[in-house]
Scaffold this motif. Structure first.
Motif, mmCIF file in Angstrom:
data_model
loop_
_atom_site.group_PDB
_atom_site.id
_atom_site.type_symbol
_atom_site.label_atom_id
_atom_site.label_comp_id
_atom_site.label_asym_id
_atom_site.label_seq_id
_atom_site.Cartn_x
_atom_site.Cartn_y
_atom_site.Cartn_z
ATOM 1 N N LEU A 61 19.607 89.163 63.186
ATOM 2 C CA LEU A 61 19.973 88.650 64.464
ATOM 3 C C LEU A 61 19.555 88.703 65.690
ATOM 4 C CD1 LEU A 61 20.293 93.080 65.247
ATOM 5 C CD2 LEU A 61 21.844 91.166 64.889
ATOM 6 N N ASP A 62 19.845 87.778 66.135
ATOM 7 C CA ASP A 62 19.487 86.033 67.024
ATOM 8 C C ASP A 62 19.328 86.688 69.033
ATOM 9 O OD1 ASP A 62 18.240 83.383 67.929
ATOM 10 O OD2 ASP A 62 20.312 82.100 67.478
ATOM 11 N N GLY A 63 19.119 85.979 69.312
ATOM 12 C CA GLY A 63 18.378 85.825 71.082
ATOM 13 C C GLY A 63 19.934 85.585 72.100
ATOM 14 N N GLY A 64 19.187 85.578 73.306
ATOM 15 C CA GLY A 64 19.950 85.429 74.056
ATOM 16 C C GLY A 64 19.445 86.151 75.553
ATOM 17 N N PRO A 65 20.735 87.080 75.785
ATOM 18 C CA PRO A 65 22.490 87.015 75.395
ATOM 19 C C PRO A 65 23.221 86.319 75.040
ATOM 20 C CG PRO A 65 22.016 88.663 77.293
ATOM 21 C CD PRO A 65 20.394 87.850 76.119
ATOM 22 N N SER A 120 27.307 80.976 74.317
ATOM 23 C CA SER A 120 27.603 80.841 75.537
ATOM 24 C C SER A 120 27.334 81.946 76.768
ATOM 25 C CB SER A 120 28.588 82.281 75.122
ATOM 26 O OG SER A 120 29.228 82.140 76.386
ATOM 27 N N PRO A 121 26.813 80.986 78.012
ATOM 28 C CA PRO A 121 26.507 81.261 78.766
ATOM 29 C C PRO A 121 26.981 82.135 79.510
ATOM 30 C CG PRO A 121 27.175 78.225 78.745
ATOM 31 C CD PRO A 121 27.309 79.094 77.798
ATOM 32 N N VAL A 122 27.943 82.515 79.307
ATOM 33 C CA VAL A 122 29.464 82.977 79.559
ATOM 34 C C VAL A 122 29.287 84.897 79.125
ATOM 35 C CG1 VAL A 122 31.291 84.032 81.071
ATOM 36 C CG2 VAL A 122 30.350 81.693 79.920
ATOM 37 N N LEU A 123 28.483 84.850 78.159
ATOM 38 C CA LEU A 123 28.095 85.847 77.031
ATOM 39 C C LEU A 123 27.194 85.970 77.887
ATOM 40 C CD1 LEU A 123 27.216 87.516 74.396
ATOM 41 C CD2 LEU A 123 29.185 88.063 74.896
ATOM 42 N N GLN A 124 26.592 85.337 77.888
ATOM 43 C CA GLN A 124 24.835 85.778 78.242
ATOM 44 C C GLN A 124 24.713 86.302 79.699
ATOM 45 O OE1 GLN A 124 21.682 82.710 80.340
ATOM 46 N NE2 GLN A 124 20.261 83.870 78.666
ATOM 47 N N ARG A 125 25.712 85.928 80.421
ATOM 48 C CA ARG A 125 25.619 86.491 81.846
ATOM 49 C C ARG A 125 26.548 87.534 81.814
ATOM 50 N NH1 ARG A 125 24.675 83.767 87.238
ATOM 51 N NH2 ARG A 125 23.879 82.294 85.655
ATOM 52 N N HIS A 126 26.932 88.523 80.707
ATOM 53 C CA HIS A 126 28.794 89.144 80.533
ATOM 54 C C HIS A 126 27.202 90.929 79.960
ATOM 55 C CE1 HIS A 126 31.776 91.333 80.249
ATOM 56 N NE2 HIS A 126 32.007 92.067 79.151
ATOM 57 N N VAL A 127 27.069 90.025 79.078
ATOM 58 C CA VAL A 127 26.211 90.909 78.540
ATOM 59 C C VAL A 127 24.807 91.896 79.779
ATOM 60 C CG1 VAL A 127 24.531 91.728 77.076
ATOM 61 C CG2 VAL A 127 26.087 90.459 76.298
ATOM 62 N N SER A 128 24.356 90.539 80.580
ATOM 63 C CA SER A 128 23.051 90.752 81.094
ATOM 64 C C SER A 128 23.798 91.383 82.438
ATOM 65 C CB SER A 128 22.303 89.458 81.616
ATOM 66 O OG SER A 128 22.350 88.843 80.424
ATOM 67 N N MET A 129 24.698 91.381 83.081
ATOM 68 C CA MET A 129 25.237 91.977 84.314
ATOM 69 C C MET A 129 25.589 93.333 83.932
ATOM 70 S SD MET A 129 24.964 89.948 86.776
ATOM 71 C CE MET A 129 23.412 89.376 86.134
#
Length: 608
Positions: free
Chosen positions: A90-94, A341-350
């Protein structure tokens, strides 16, 4: 865990080449169906004659199963021999796609007797990639990344065009993983779940739901379930101060940065606000970003933080060249792959990695002024927190994970994203039989990237998770080195000596005496020639005024070319070639100045 775009972009821990996959699409209506594998399109798929295989699996978009589905990209690299284990990575990010990292991971682990699998979790890579086409277009201000000004347009776009936002969750990805493991596990091969960075958070989400499915678990660069990105900037600054503390314990470093390197760095940031070393464009904010990004980049040894501080503090001509060289070498090629995906990163994080009661962005931006190193992640996230189309926060969000199987937890003492103090509860939680926490005191984020010893510990655990873990190499780990090799110094600063204290007298003569003397003398000669020209004509002949103006304009262009050769060329080429460039322009400088004197002064005097 990777911050969003800043002025200086950062890489992911374990990111290799971009992986574009050619998929064979199947459907897993039940765990008994077997997937059909096909070839992967990208070159980074061969590891010692082992070729990666790819597939695409259709799974329910929302659980429990509904009518809509989502395509999940899966990749594997099979063992060269009979496999003893099946690793699920499982890779990071998100936001990172496991398919972009699997080839590199297989090479790092160097175990030909294991199968390695990964999935692109929902919203990245080949799994319904979440992106904003206009804001991430190549022509946009930051290309694939999204600038501060572009986020509003991106949020509006995904809110209108992506009805699946509520399904792109960590909990749903965990169920995807459960179904994939059920469908693809093979008799006689233990299943080992491996997460790095945000992947450790995702692994814990999975263990909340399926604690009996894996045979063993590895977490590297641990992210607790109750952590949030609101802590990112403060955590990085805490680690930065800890790293600088090592400088005070080293004689050479202490001689340059003093007994209190933190105070020295703080004073340097204050001096930049008043124009110190302005020739290279450093402001306090940019300097903090540079230092924070250097701390995050695995390829930059921590020693170069000290070297950068020392050079900017002194700010001699050769220091400015070395710093510009570093900008080019370290920060010119840190763009994320398209699968990220910087958008997915922001989506999961928010949605689940941001406090619901967090203060507004002003509070975070004010806090940045107290830090010595930062990447401005918390402040950046805070700007979009209140307008993001979040999904429902998981009800079991911070519930304890109950997992009794073998587990290996690894963490670095200098992890810039997660100070070791933040892991007390996690260490207490996973302290059962065959569960080991291994701290690499001087390592950063994701220790398998940095240490052959860490790879050996991995191998020991994977071969037999219930055997005594072989950590003998820990006793021989080197401490943090503030003495980089010559090759490292050449790579980062372009010269043998990181500190820049061994500049030859010849270099000083050429770059300081020759340049400044020629610029001064020839500049004065040009001024005298121009004054003489005007005095002889007494301003009567307009043509003489035009000629004099043209002479000065040309002189300014030549002088500008000299400065470009000395301070800008290192950004475009290399430090060692900047010498040739600068010397060539200095010679041109002198020749043209001599011609000016002969043409406008000597000849006029002869006529008079």
């Amino acid at each position: 865990m990777v911050p969003p775009s800043t002025a200086l972009r950062m890489p992911l821990p374990i990111v290799s080449a971009i992986t574009a996959l050619t998929m064979v699409t199947i459907s897993l209506a039940s765990a008994q169906e077997s997937p059909s594998w096909g070839a992967c399109a990208q070159v980074d798929t061969v590891v010692e004659f082992r070729t990666a295989e790819c597939t695409s699996v259709r799974l329910p978009l929302r659980y429990p199963a509904g009518t809509d589905s989502i395509s999940i990209g899966v990749m594997r690299i099979r063992a060269a021999d009979t496999a003893i284990a099946q690793i699920w990575f499982l890779d990071g990010g998100p936001g990172d796609a496991g398919s972009a990292s699997l080839g590199r991971l297989a090479r790092v682990l160097d175990m030909p007797d294991i199968d390695i699998y990964t999935l692109d979790h929902r919203g990245v890579g080949q799994s319904a990639l979440l992106r904003c086409p206009e804001q991430q277009a190549a022509r946009s201000s930051e290309g694939h990344e999204i600038s501060r000004e572009e986020w509003a347009g991106c949020i509006a776009y995904i809110s209108e065009s992506r009805p699946d936002l509520d399904a792109l969750t960590a909990a749903n990805t965990a169920i995807d993983l459960n179904r994939l493991i059920d469908a693809m596990r093979e008799p006689g091969k233990r299943v080992v779940l491996m997460g790095v960075s945000y992947g450790t958070y995702l692994a814990q989400r999975y263990l909340q739901q399926f604690p009996t499915q894996p045979d063993a678990v590895i977490l590297d660069g641990i992210v607790p379930l109750d952590w949030s990105f609101a802590e990112f900037d403060s955590g990085l600054d805490l680690t930065a101060r800890r790293v600088l503390g090592r400088c005070a314990e080293d004689i050479e470093c202490r001689d340059r940065l003093g007994a209190d390197p933190v105070q020295t760095t703080t004073s340097l940031l204050d001096s930049l606000a008043t124009g110190h070393c302005g020739g290279i464009g450093l402001t306090p904010q940019l300097a903090r970003l540079v230092l924070g990004s250097m701390l995050m980049v695995d390829a930059v040894p921590h020693a170069f933080l000290m070297g950068f501080i020392h050079r900017v503090q002194r700010c001699a001509w050769h220091d400015r060249i070395a710093v510009l060289h570093m900008f080019r070498e370290v920060f010119s090629d840190l763009a994320e792959p398209p699968s990220h995906s910087p958008v997915l990163q922001r989506h999961v994080s928010m949605s689940e990695l941001w406090p619901v009661d967090a203060p507004d962005s002003t509070t975070f931006e004010e806090a940045l002024k107290r830090y010595i190193m930062t990447t401005e992640v918390s402040a950046s996230f805070a700007r979009t927190a209140r307008v993001w189309p979040v999904y429902e926060r998981p009800s079991d969000g911070e519930n304890l994970v109950r997992y009794d199987g073998p587990m290996l937890l690894l963490h670095g003492g200098f992890d810039p994203t997660m100070p070791i103090e933040r892991l007390r509860e996690t260490r207490d939680l996973f302290g059962g039989s065959h569960q080991s926490f291994v701290l690499f005191p001087d390592a950063g984020h994701v220790v398998v990237n940095e240490s052959a010893c860490a790879v050996g510990v991995y191998q020991s655990f994977i071969r037999d998770p219930e055997d005594v873990l072989d950590t003998a190499c820990m006793a021989m780990l080197p401490t943090l080195s503030l003495k980089p090799t010559v090759d490292q110094s050449k790579s980062i600063f372009g010269v043998d000596d990181m500190w820049g204290d061994t500049v030859s007298s010849l270099d000083s003569l050429l770059f300081v005496s020759v340049f400044r003397f020629s610029a001064l003398v020839i500049g004065l000669a040009a001024l005298v020639a121009a004054a003489f020209q005007l005095w002889k004509t007494r301003g009567v002949v307009l043509r003489s005024w035009i000629k004099t103006g043209a002479m000065f304009l040309f002189w300014v262009l030549v002088s500008g070319a000299v400065w470009i050769g000395i301070f800008i060329v290192p950004l475009l080429i290399r430090y060692d070639l900047a010498m040739v460039s600068a010397l060539t322009l200095i010679v041109l400088h002198v020749l043209i100045g001599t011609w000016f004197v002969k043409r406008f002064a000597v000849r006029r005097l002869a006529r008079s």
